[in-house]
Design a protein around this motif. Structure first.
Motif, PDB file in Angstrom:
ATOM      1  N   PHE A  86      37.708  -0.044  66.445  1.00  0.00           N
ATOM      2  CA  PHE A  86      36.294   0.178  66.967  1.00  0.00           C
ATOM      3  C   PHE A  86      35.428  -0.457  66.005  1.00  0.00           C
ATOM      4  CE2 PHE A  86      39.214   3.138  68.831  1.00  0.00           C
ATOM      5  CZ  PHE A  86      38.739   3.164  70.352  1.00  0.00           C
ATOM      6  N   ALA A  87      34.026  -0.509  66.233  1.00  0.00           N
ATOM      7  CA  ALA A  87      33.076  -0.493  65.460  1.00  0.00           C
ATOM      8  C   ALA A  87      31.803  -0.117  65.987  1.00  0.00           C
ATOM      9  CB  ALA A  87      32.805  -2.217  65.160  1.00  0.00           C
ATOM     10  N   SER A  88      30.754   0.122  64.964  1.00  0.00           N
ATOM     11  CA  SER A  88      29.533   0.600  65.643  1.00  0.00           C
ATOM     12  C   SER A  88      29.016  -0.508  66.456  1.00  0.00           C
ATOM     13  CB  SER A  88      28.423   0.693  64.377  1.00  0.00           C
ATOM     14  OG  SER A  88      29.245   1.769  63.693  1.00  0.00           O
ATOM     15  N   ALA A 150      37.307   7.950  67.041  1.00  0.00           N
ATOM     16  CA  ALA A 150      36.970   6.620  67.485  1.00  0.00           C
ATOM     17  C   ALA A 150      35.863   6.535  66.494  1.00  0.00           C
ATOM     18  CB  ALA A 150      36.633   6.365  68.717  1.00  0.00           C
ATOM     19  N   GLN A 151      34.919   7.449  66.181  1.00  0.00           N
ATOM     20  CA  GLN A 151      33.828   7.338  65.215  1.00  0.00           C
ATOM     21  C   GLN A 151      34.293   7.090  63.912  1.00  0.00           C
ATOM     22  OE1 GLN A 151      30.859   7.077  66.046  1.00  0.00           O
ATOM     23  NE2 GLN A 151      30.491   7.899  68.034  1.00  0.00           N
ATOM     24  N   VAL A 152      35.166   7.741  63.344  1.00  0.00           N
ATOM     25  CA  VAL A 152      35.752   7.536  62.243  1.00  0.00           C
ATOM     26  C   VAL A 152      36.523   6.217  61.740  1.00  0.00           C
ATOM     27  CG1 VAL A 152      37.418   8.338  60.173  1.00  0.00           C
ATOM     28  CG2 VAL A 152      36.250   9.922  61.670  1.00  0.00           C
ATOM     29  N   LEU A 153      36.971   5.710  63.025  1.00  0.00           N
ATOM     30  CA  LEU A 153      37.498   4.351  62.737  1.00  0.00           C
ATOM     31  C   LEU A 153      36.358   3.289  62.934  1.00  0.00           C
ATOM     32  CD1 LEU A 153      40.616   4.222  65.161  1.00  0.00           C
ATOM     33  CD2 LEU A 153      40.515   4.307  62.522  1.00  0.00           C
ATOM     34  N   PRO A 157      35.420  -0.773  59.870  1.00  0.00           N
ATOM     35  CA  PRO A 157      35.670  -2.045  61.022  1.00  0.00           C
ATOM     36  C   PRO A 157      36.833  -2.655  60.251  1.00  0.00           C
ATOM     37  CG  PRO A 157      33.318  -1.851  60.373  1.00  0.00           C
ATOM     38  CD  PRO A 157      33.962  -1.011  59.607  1.00  0.00           C
ATOM     39  N   GLY A 158      37.627  -3.396  61.212  1.00  0.00           N
ATOM     40  CA  GLY A 158      38.958  -3.727  60.748  1.00  0.00           C
ATOM     41  C   GLY A 158      40.181  -2.933  60.574  1.00  0.00           C
ATOM     42  N   MET A 159      40.036  -1.687  61.040  1.00  0.00           N
ATOM     43  CA  MET A 159      41.195  -0.710  60.987  1.00  0.00           C
ATOM     44  C   MET A 159      41.790  -0.692  62.585  1.00  0.00           C
ATOM     45  SD  MET A 159      42.873   1.532  59.051  1.00  0.00           S
ATOM     46  CE  MET A 159      41.710   1.857  57.855  1.00  0.00           C
ATOM     47  N   PRO A 160      42.950  -0.903  62.499  1.00  0.00           N
ATOM     48  CA  PRO A 160      43.572  -1.086  63.941  1.00  0.00           C
ATOM     49  C   PRO A 160      43.761   0.453  64.383  1.00  0.00           C
ATOM     50  CG  PRO A 160      45.105  -1.603  62.450  1.00  0.00           C
ATOM     51  CD  PRO A 160      43.918  -1.642  61.693  1.00  0.00           C
ATOM     52  N   ALA A 161      43.613   0.510  65.713  1.00  0.00           N
ATOM     53  CA  ALA A 161      43.880   1.840  66.357  1.00  0.00           C
ATOM     54  C   ALA A 161      45.197   1.686  67.269  1.00  0.00           C
ATOM     55  CB  ALA A 161      42.786   2.212  67.283  1.00  0.00           C
ATOM     56  N   LEU A 162      45.223   0.525  68.216  1.00  0.00           N
ATOM     57  CA  LEU A 162      46.207   0.417  69.014  1.00  0.00           C
ATOM     58  C   LEU A 162      46.509  -1.057  68.937  1.00  0.00           C
ATOM     59  CD1 LEU A 162      47.860   1.175  71.759  1.00  0.00           C
ATOM     60  CD2 LEU A 162      45.878   0.568  73.010  1.00  0.00           C
ATOM     61  N   VAL A 163      47.981  -1.069  68.485  1.00  0.00           N
ATOM     62  CA  VAL A 163      48.566  -2.589  68.363  1.00  0.00           C
ATOM     63  C   VAL A 163      49.521  -2.924  69.314  1.00  0.00           C
ATOM     64  CG1 VAL A 163      50.207  -3.780  66.613  1.00  0.00           C
ATOM     65  CG2 VAL A 163      48.729  -1.712  65.804  1.00  0.00           C
TER      66      VAL A 163
END
Length: 199
Positions: A86-88, A150-153, A157-163
């Protein structure tokens, strides 16, 4: 008396060949990737969104499924894990966020010794693009049973959530998308395949 070789009918029949399971899987994966790229590049799914990006829950879920399928196919074809992050998003209002795409691989440039594997942004490549989530959309994402903010992720930016792995598997998730009376769930927790459900 002429001499020569004769082939029995059974010997010829024994030479029949077909496609192996691996060959069929590779062809199906490539076809899926091509369909995903064509669909996204023609903007077919994006046409369901209004000018302000406010689409129905079903249209957002459909587009997410196409993007996830493209990421999974890319992971299988490249042999490198892909991830959703996720990203802003400047396209969404009220501190909106967007789904982005990452690849785990070695950074190019520099000395060989200093090259290390890390997550890199790949949005816009291989049919993957950022997808702004409408600000009016309620989103509740659980990955392997843990609720994800998702807001924290998006703040990292660049932090994976779902691989998505080269084996075709992905981390187990349950994603509830809702807007008003509409609600859709995307999940792969029960079968391993990404499923689209309505309560």
């Amino acid at each position: 008396m002429a001499t020569g070789r004769t082939w029995s009918k059974t010997a010829v029949q024994g030479k029949a060949q077909g496609f192996s399971l691996i060959e069929m899987l590779v062809v199906m994966t490539i076809m899926g990737l091509i369909v995903s790229v064509v669909t996204l590049s023609t903007g077919f799914l994006s046409s369901v969104f209004g000018a302000d990006g406010e689409g129905s829950v079903e249209s957002v879920a459909d587009e997410l499924m196409v993007l996830m399928a493209a990421a999974s196919s890319q992971a299988v074809l490249s042999g490198e894990p892909m991830a959703m992050g996720f990203a802003s998003s400047s396209a969404a209002q009220d501190e909106g966020i967007a789904v982005t795409w990452l690849r785990y691989g070695r950074v190019t440039g520099g000395s060989v010794r200093n090259r290390q594997a890390m997550w890199q942004q790949v949005s816009g490549q291989a049919g993957l693009r950022d997808l702004p989530l409408p600000s009016a959309l309620s989103s509740e994402l659980s990955i392997e049973g843990e609720l994800i903010d998702a807001q924290v992720l998006a703040a990292s930016p660049g932090m994976p959530a779902l691989v998505f792995y080269p084996t075709g598997e992905s981390t187990a998730f349950h994603w509830l998308l809702a807007r008003g009376e509409q609600a859709v769930t995307l999940t792969n927790a029960s079968t391993g395949e990404i499923e689209w459900r309505q309560p």
